[in-house]
Enzyme design. Structure first.
Site, PDB file in Angstrom:
ATOM      1  N   PHE A 126       0.846  -1.199   0.000  1.00 40.34           N
ATOM      2  CA  PHE A 126       0.000   0.000   0.000  1.00 40.34           C
ATOM      3  C   PHE A 126       0.880   1.247   0.000  1.00 40.34           C
ATOM      4  CE2 PHE A 126      -1.940   3.574   2.217  1.00 40.34           C
ATOM      5  CZ  PHE A 126      -3.176   3.682   1.582  1.00 40.34           C
ATOM      6  N   ASP A 143     -24.614 -23.626 -10.781  1.00 36.20           N
ATOM      7  CA  ASP A 143     -23.277 -23.216 -10.321  1.00 36.20           C
ATOM      8  C   ASP A 143     -22.305 -23.228 -11.499  1.00 36.20           C
ATOM      9  OD1 ASP A 143     -20.713 -23.328  -8.522  1.00 36.20           O
ATOM     10  OD2 ASP A 143     -22.341 -23.004  -7.092  1.00 36.20           O
ATOM     11  N   ASP A 144     -21.040 -23.295 -11.209  1.00 39.63           N
ATOM     12  CA  ASP A 144     -19.955 -23.206 -12.192  1.00 39.63           C
ATOM     13  C   ASP A 144     -20.168 -24.169 -13.376  1.00 39.63           C
ATOM     14  OD1 ASP A 144     -17.577 -22.627 -13.339  1.00 39.63           O
ATOM     15  OD2 ASP A 144     -16.333 -23.189 -11.631  1.00 39.63           O
ATOM     16  N   TRP A 154     -21.804 -14.829  -6.443  1.00 42.94           N
ATOM     17  CA  TRP A 154     -20.619 -14.100  -6.954  1.00 42.94           C
ATOM     18  C   TRP A 154     -19.396 -14.666  -6.250  1.00 42.94           C
ATOM     19  CZ3 TRP A 154     -20.748  -8.389  -8.566  1.00 42.94           C
ATOM     20  CH2 TRP A 154     -19.469  -7.841  -8.641  1.00 42.94           C
ATOM     21  N   MET A 173     -15.094 -15.775  -5.927  1.00 44.43           N
ATOM     22  CA  MET A 173     -13.734 -15.255  -6.142  1.00 44.43           C
ATOM     23  C   MET A 173     -12.789 -16.363  -5.687  1.00 44.43           C
ATOM     24  SD  MET A 173     -11.341 -12.805  -4.162  1.00 44.43           S
ATOM     25  CE  MET A 173     -10.144 -11.703  -4.860  1.00 44.43           C
ATOM     26  N   CYS A 231     -19.126 -15.168  -2.180  1.00 40.25           N
ATOM     27  CA  CYS A 231     -18.432 -16.418  -1.907  1.00 40.25           C
ATOM     28  C   CYS A 231     -16.986 -16.208  -2.314  1.00 40.25           C
ATOM     29  CB  CYS A 231     -19.093 -17.501  -2.774  1.00 40.25           C
ATOM     30  SG  CYS A 231     -18.278 -19.104  -2.750  1.00 40.25           S
ATOM     31  N   GLY A 283     -15.681 -20.701  -0.744  1.00 32.65           N
ATOM     32  CA  GLY A 283     -16.266 -20.848   0.594  1.00 32.65           C
ATOM     33  C   GLY A 283     -16.251 -19.478   1.233  1.00 32.65           C
ATOM     34  N   ASP A 304     -16.988 -10.990   5.229  1.00 34.91           N
ATOM     35  CA  ASP A 304     -16.672  -9.801   6.016  1.00 34.91           C
ATOM     36  C   ASP A 304     -17.806  -8.791   5.942  1.00 34.91           C
ATOM     37  OD1 ASP A 304     -16.154  -7.969   3.664  1.00 34.91           O
ATOM     38  OD2 ASP A 304     -14.629  -9.488   3.274  1.00 34.91           O
ATOM     39  N   ASP A 353     -16.740 -24.127   1.853  1.00 33.00           N
ATOM     40  CA  ASP A 353     -16.961 -25.244   0.928  1.00 33.00           C
ATOM     41  C   ASP A 353     -17.080 -26.551   1.696  1.00 33.00           C
ATOM     42  OD1 ASP A 353     -17.116 -23.827  -1.365  1.00 33.00           O
ATOM     43  OD2 ASP A 353     -15.285 -24.597  -2.277  1.00 33.00           O
ATOM     44  N   GLU A 375     -34.526 -40.470   3.221  1.00 33.88           N
ATOM     45  CA  GLU A 375     -33.882 -39.147   3.214  1.00 33.88           C
ATOM     46  C   GLU A 375     -34.805 -38.100   2.583  1.00 33.88           C
ATOM     47  OE1 GLU A 375     -29.071 -39.566   3.000  1.00 33.88           O
ATOM     48  OE2 GLU A 375     -30.175 -40.262   1.233  1.00 33.88           O
TER      49      GLU A 375
END
Ligand code: GLA
Length: 736
Positions: A282, A368-369, A479, A481, A528, A531, A536, A550, A616
């Site tokens: 920084f 998902d992906d 979303w 990363m 996400c 995981g 934050d 995850d 189940e």
């Protein structure tokens, strides 16, 4: 009035319902911290400060012959490097002449109702009747660098927020080498512990308590994300503090990039905590007239242990940080395709999974992906956000219609900040990737990072995802990363400004999040990072929920969710029931235990319904009925952790209680049953002692007082990872 100013307008007190924070500008204009703790009104705490002459702690020139005045020994609000304080500073500069001194003294203050937004950054919000804000202006008389130290008091949340804006009111440029947002000094030499939340991929936010010592205890991320490895939060407490008694302070950073949080004890046993953007990687060039806004820190204090601290943070996050309709509305129950199919699917397989999801009672299908570009594994296509018609042959709008026709909402996975080398985007814009000229960039999961500090990249992503979200009825976005940042170098910044890239990256991410969430306010956004790698308070300003880990193994999850619960409410902790044996650990756990752990969170499923047994499926049907009936309790109820850290013991127990204390849930999970064990009694908390409760299972009718003082016997539990879930409802006698 939550903020008062006394004694010649230089002693500032911030009061919340149960706490007081006080500091003053002393005779030299030094901003000196005086007190943070239980509410004390009408008191000037200046008497606490006992200045003594200390060897090797120098004195500012204007102190003349008074050798008791030293920046090095005084509790400070915004310590600076280069003026005689050798402890951890908040501000470090490089002046245009190469020197590093900055000596900030008091100029004035301003008090306003409410809480202003922080430009470009996430921040706690509050109306004018919910908060007051105090801004203190400090200035260096030589360079005219200014710090506007910003405090807001939110009385009913028992929270104080802090941040700082650095302005260059001089005529020469200056480089900011460190700007931390908050310093909290304690002059009393009490023995204290520090609690942090460390982790790794598939093992996030494990609570750890260690004694504070002379020297520094530091947690940090230098990864360009708040990280899986440490959460940007610290708790400082007395050695004797427990869940329900003793002093505890929490600091929570409202930022999603690299951070530092450090606590240390000095030569005269004073404690200092600082928190802010990590100074490594920084450096910010501030031209005359420019300003730099640092992110916000949330502070809260409890005199009654961690429980109250947690309640304060949960209330604040639910009411003053999370925005949009899903802050309070029930969120649809998803079934996510990742653990059901990974990359191995086509539209037929997905539709059959979706049909299975409908039969179970799910409400949202999340693709998902793997749906875009030519992505059949993780080696390609990030950046090519158009549907792969080899897999989804009917195209995305028609596929979405088919999902909707089944009675499900449709949601989709994206990873906007990333680029694959094998992508059309890379072939078109190789310069958009973070890379250092002449060096081969570091790859992680075969992927690379887009230069989010560039306006044109953010603009392109906004257009791309606006078109995607407008192309069909997408009602949810995940979303992701999936790596940390390396090769910190932007083609658009001059060499000497490369120290700005990491923070500008975060500003770019926040800008994109802000613009997309404003344009599509009804889309439910989940963030996400492999995981919980960006779990934050910064992200919570844009997304009401975050994928917790995850690791969906319920036995590992109780520890992850226990740690996470100290800081973040269950409303934002996404927890899913997945297949057994579990894909991460290979452990076999009953559907009951999987449901019980996922239920107290924001609930959903990550599994292939066609692989479930009839039993189940029936159990899932019941879970969904239970969740729909009790979701408000499970995700917004007041949390009581009845047993300590499950990482170190064989059992876990927690309660959630409704605000009117008419309803509560209790979950008890045993990791390893013992033959012929003593009876387990749990003393409940948070109930109304006067109220009578109906306890199910067991059909007991007991007063809150009995349940809290004598406890509830737990039935004998056998087998692998047995669990019992109680629901307590207020029992009314006929006529009541
Ligand atoms: C990350 C997420 C997972 C899944 C994968 C897809 O690891 O945490 O839930 O979305 O990416 O690649």
């Amino acid at each position: 009035m939550s903020i008062t100013v006394a004694q010649g307008e230089r002693v500032f007190s911030l009061h919340t319902n149960n706490t007081t924070y006080q500091f003053r500008a002393d005779a030299y204009g030094i901003l000196q911290h005086l007190y943070y703790g239980p509410l004390v009104t009408n008191t000037n705490f200046t008497y606490l400060w006992q200045p003594r002459e200390r060897g090797f702690s120098g004195n500012p020139a204007d102190a003349g012959t008074n050798r008791r005045i030293s920046f090095d020994t005084m509790p400070l609000e915004f310590p600076c490097h280069g003026c005689g304080d050798y402890r951890e500073p908040c501000l470090e500069v490089r002046n245009s002449d190469g020197s590093n001194s900055v000596d900030l003294r008091y100029v004035g203050y301003e008090i306003t109702d409410g809480k202003p937004k922080l430009p470009g950054l996430p921040a706690v919000f509050a109306d004018s009747d919910q908060a007051q804000t105090l801004q203190i202006t400090l200035e260096d008389s030589i360079t005219h660098i200014r710090a506007i130290v910003q405090y807001s008091a939110l009385p009913s949340s028992d929270v104080i927020t802090r941040s700082v804006r650095i302005e260059n009111a001089g005529t020469s440029s200056v480089t900011l080498e460190r700007v931390l947002s908050c310093c909290l000094d304690f002059m009393q030499p009490d023995s204290r512990d520090i609690i942090s939340f460390y982790g790794r991929y598939a093992g996030e936010r494990t609570m750890e308590r260690t004694p504070l010592h002379h020297g520094q205890s530091r947690i940090e991320s230098t990864r360009g994300a708040s990280s899986l490895h440490f959460n940007p939060a610290l708790i400082l407490c007395d050695r004797t503090t427990t869940e329900t008694s003793g002093s505890a302070y929490a600091l929570l950073f409202v930022y999603s990039g690299s951070f530092i949080a450090q606590a240390g004890v000095d030569q005269i046993d004073q404690t200092r905590i600082v928190m802010g953007i990590h100074p490594q990687d920084f450096a910010w060039e501030l031209q005359p007239g420019d300003f730099f806004q640092a992110p916000e820190v949330i502070l809260t204090y409890s005199a009654t242990g961690f429980e109250t601290l947690t309640h304060n943070l949960h209330r604040l996050i639910n009411q003053h940080l999370i925005r949009g309709k899903y802050a309070s509305q029930r969120r649809p129950i998803p079934l996510n395709s990742w653990e059901a199919a990974y990359f191995e699917y086509d539209d037929e397989k997905l539709l059959s999974i979706a049909k299975g999801a409908v039969d179970l009672g799910a409400e949202l299908f999340v693709l998902d992906d793997g749906w875009f570009g030519s992505r059949n594994d993780d080696t390609s296509s990030l950046g090519d956000w158009h549907v792969n018609t080899d897999k989804i042959r009917c195209g995305l709008p028609v596929f979405c219609e088919k999902i909707n026709a089944l009675g499900l909402k449709f949601g989709i996975w994206i990873e906007p900040e990333m680029i694959s080398r094998n992508s059309d985007l890379y072939r078109l814009h190789p310069d958009w990737m973070l890379a250092i000229p002449g060096r081969a960039p570091i790859s992680s999961r075969w992927q690379f990072v887009l230069d989010m500090s560039r306006q044109d990249v953010v603009e392109y992503l906004f257009d791309t995802f606006s078109s995607l979200l407008s192309s069909c009825n997408i009602e949810y976005v995940k979303w992701d990363m999936n790596r940390n940042i390396g090769d910190i170098w932007s083609q658009q910044l001059p060499d000497k400004r490369q120290g700005e890239v990491l923070h500008r990256y975060m500003l770019g991410v926040y800008d994109l999040l802000q613009r997309l969430t404003s344009k599509f306010p009804d889309v439910l956004l989940e963030t996400c990072s492999g995981g919980g790698g960006r779990f934050d308070a910064g992200m919570l300003y844009y997304s009401p929920q975050i994928w917790c880990s995850d690791n969906t193994d319920p036995i590992d999850r109780v520890t992850i969710q226990y740690g996470t619960s100290f800081l973040y409410p269950f409303s934002c902790i996404i927890a899913h029931v997945s297949a057994s044996p579990n894909h991460q650990t290979g452990r076999t756990v009953s559907m009951e235990a999987r449901g019980a752990v996922a239920m107290t969170g924001s609930f959903g499923y990550s599994l292939d319904p066609s692989r479930l047994s009839t039993q189940e499926k029936e159990q899932i049907g019941k879970q969904i009925v239970d969740y729909k009936e009790n979701w408000e309790l499970y995700s917004h109820g007041t949390l009581y952790r009845l047993l300590p850290n499950p990482a170190n013991r064989s059992e876990a127990a927690w309660m959630l209680v409704s605000p009117d204390r008419c309803k509560a849930s209790l979950t008890y999970l045993l990791k390893s049953p013992i033959a012929n064990s003593p009876v387990k009694y749990l003393k409940l908390r948070g109930l109304d002692p006067e109220k009578v409760y109906f306890v199910k299972p067991g059909n007991l009718i007991l007063s809150g007082a009995a349940l809290m003082h004598a406890g509830l016997p737990i039935p004998e539990l056998r087998g692998d990872y047995p669990v019992v879930q109680f629901i307590l409802t207020r029992h009314l006698n006929p006529g009541e």
